[in-house]
Each structure stands twice: as structure tokens, then as C-alpha cells.
Design an enzyme around this catalytic site. Sequence first.
Site, PDB file in Angstrom:
ATOM      1  CE  LYS A  44      58.679  88.347  35.212  1.00 13.46           C
ATOM      2  NZ  LYS A  44      56.953  88.255  35.069  1.00 13.46           N
ATOM      3  N   GLY A  71      52.259  85.134  35.934  1.00 12.86           N
ATOM      4  CA  GLY A  71      51.647  85.336  37.162  1.00 12.86           C
ATOM      5  C   GLY A  71      53.444  86.313  38.168  1.00 12.86           C
ATOM      6  CB  CYS A 128      49.217  91.595  35.654  1.00 11.33           C
ATOM      7  SG  CYS A 128      49.283  89.722  35.313  1.00 11.33           S
ATOM      8  N   GLY A 242      52.653  94.581  19.955  1.00 12.53           N
ATOM      9  CA  GLY A 242      52.802  93.642  18.170  1.00 12.53           C
ATOM     10  C   GLY A 242      53.455  94.798  18.464  1.00 12.53           C
ATOM     11  N   GLY A 263      57.762  94.585  22.856  1.00 17.94           N
ATOM     12  CA  GLY A 263      57.038  92.908  23.860  1.00 17.94           C
ATOM     13  C   GLY A 263      58.062  91.472  23.801  1.00 17.94           C
TER      14      GLY A 263
END
Lengths: 299, 65
Positions: A44, A71, A128, A242, A263
Site C-alpha cells: 500500500k 486518499g 496518485c 486491468g 490491481g
Amino acid sequence: MNTKINLAGIEMKNPVTVASGTFGYGREYSQFFDLSKLGAIITKGTSLKPKNGNKPPRVCETASGMLNSIGLQNPGVEYFAQNDLPFLRKYDTKIIVNACGNTIEEYVELCKILDKLDIDGVELNLSCPNVKQGCMAFGNTYEGVKTVTQAVRKVLNKPLLVKLTPNVTNIVEIAKAVEDAGADGVSLINTLLGMKIDIQKKAPVLANITGGLSGPAIKPVAVRMVYQVAKEVKIPILGMGGIISGEDAIEFMLAGATAISIGAGNFIDPQTSIKTIQGIENYMQEQKIEDINEIIGIV
Amino acid sequence: MLKAVKELAEKQNIPCQISLEEKMGCGIGACLGCAVKKAQSPKEAPEYYHVCKGGPVFKSTDVEI
């Protein structure tokens, strides 16, 4: 049959990793399969200080994909080092920490700490889309990417990957910045910035209004970007976007990825990553491929 | 409705538990998608539980909905 690959100086038993933010720090998935089967685990996104994340709703489903705006909620590098890293180290797999920050100073400070930890590499998160400062703000210009990567390179001796955002005009130019700054590899792609509206409430579904699109919906975009970058830069590529099967993984490797990440696929089935490893091996058998390295970038 | 039940129970001092729903990514506590705000957490830096792992049933006084 050889499935071993070397990604940016990281020796992996197979090319399959799990993408940052979809796998936590591995604990939850360890109930479903032996984490030692993975080539590597990308943690993470981890920051210098803990982050609480964005207001809910944070996720929603879209056609063949999902939007997220977590976030970067994470417990901070200190907590990670004390609690999560010892757990992950029980498994025979490589550990790559996804590192995020608001400022160059934060990235540098964090990477100084990471350099001393028992990890195999760092994936610098310059992509991000869901935080106000840092990340994608650095990741969408050549200069931004080069400046942060160079600053981190000075303090980090471990293998360094830089994860890029697809929300740019020219991905090749941005990937060149990573190479020019002396990083060892590039991760392609993070999520595409998207939005969904609730037509009954006449309001955005996500509290953050926009979020990152992932899942099979973005795979053709990701394959195209891996292909374009592979033609122009020499450093290896960790491809993602994907992937939910061995066939998908092979597509990325033919396009030029040395390794791949699962993912959103982890959400469809927690065993997607190990099924992908099996799928790659099946393809190699069918096609009589002795060494997986033979197919990297041959398209 | 849960909000109304929560308010009524708390006003009457009746112990109350509520079963929450939130859209989930993984459903096992890894993606941190299904956040629900902790009660009395600081407004400038709100803290969250996650419905899939911390819940789905919470004491009504533990969460803000």
C-alpha cells in the site's frame, strides 16, 4: 521452463506482483493463498506520517472497472517497519514499498528511512490522483518527475521504480524523465482520472468528486503506454492496468513489460494473482516457450 | 433511516446497534474503500472504521453517519 525475471535489479521467481493499494500489506490475502507464490508484493502507498484518507464514499463500480478515491490512507512508515514488514518477511517473496509524499523533502526523508529497512526496492508514487498535494502534481511534467526522482536517487541505494500517471499528454517524455534521473525502472500505469454522477441525487458519487479508474476498462490504454515507452526507454517496465488473467499478463509482456501487477483484479477474486501465474505457465507450455524473458517486448 | 434510528435511540438513552452498508472494493479489509467516520474524531483529520472488517454492525454511538 524458466519464469524468473530480473526487474530493475530485483530477482523475482515469476513476473507477477500485486499492485499498490489493492493488497494492503498482505495480511488479508494470506488467508487465501501462500504469499510466497508471488514474484513480489508492492505494498500500500506508504508515507512518512500516517494518513487517514478521504471522506466516503471512496469507491464505486463502473463498466468493466471501478473508481477509487481512498486518499492514500496508511499507518505511516514507522508503523509499517515495526508491524507489517516483519509479517511480510515471513514469506519467500520480494517486498517493494510504494512511497508517497506531499513535498520533495517528504519523499527524500521517507526514502532515507526505507533505504535502511529490509526491503527489496521502492516504487516511488508520483501518480496518485486523489490527494491535493504531491504525487500526481509532480508526476505530470518532465521536470517534476526528474526533480523528485533525482532527489530520491541521491539517498536511496536500493532498486528504484517510479510509478507514473497516465493522465499526461506524452507518457514517453515522462518515462524518459525517470530514466534520465537515474531510476532503475518505471511502473505503468496508475489509474485514469474519472468521475461518476448519481442521477437521482444529481451529485457526484464519490465524496472527492473525482477518482481513479482501474480494472479491465483501462487495459488497452495501459498496453498502449507500455508499448510506446518500451520502444523509447532502456530501463525495465512493470506493467499494470486491468490485468485479470495470464493472457492479459502475456499481452503486457509482449508489449515490453518485464513484470506485471494485478490491481483491481484482486477484488474480483483474491486468487487472481496466482491464477495469473498459472495462466502464464500454461501459455509457455502451449507455445513451447522455454524462458519467459524471450517474449518481453517482441511485439 | 439508520440515521433517524440512531438519533432516536441516543436521545432516549437506548442501547442501539446499526448494520451499515458501504460500497466495497475487496470486502476483506485491504483496499480501505468502505470507510465510515468514527464518532468524535477530530473534524480537521477525521478517522475511519471500515464496514467490511470493523462492521458491518456498529454501536450507534461509535460512528457518525
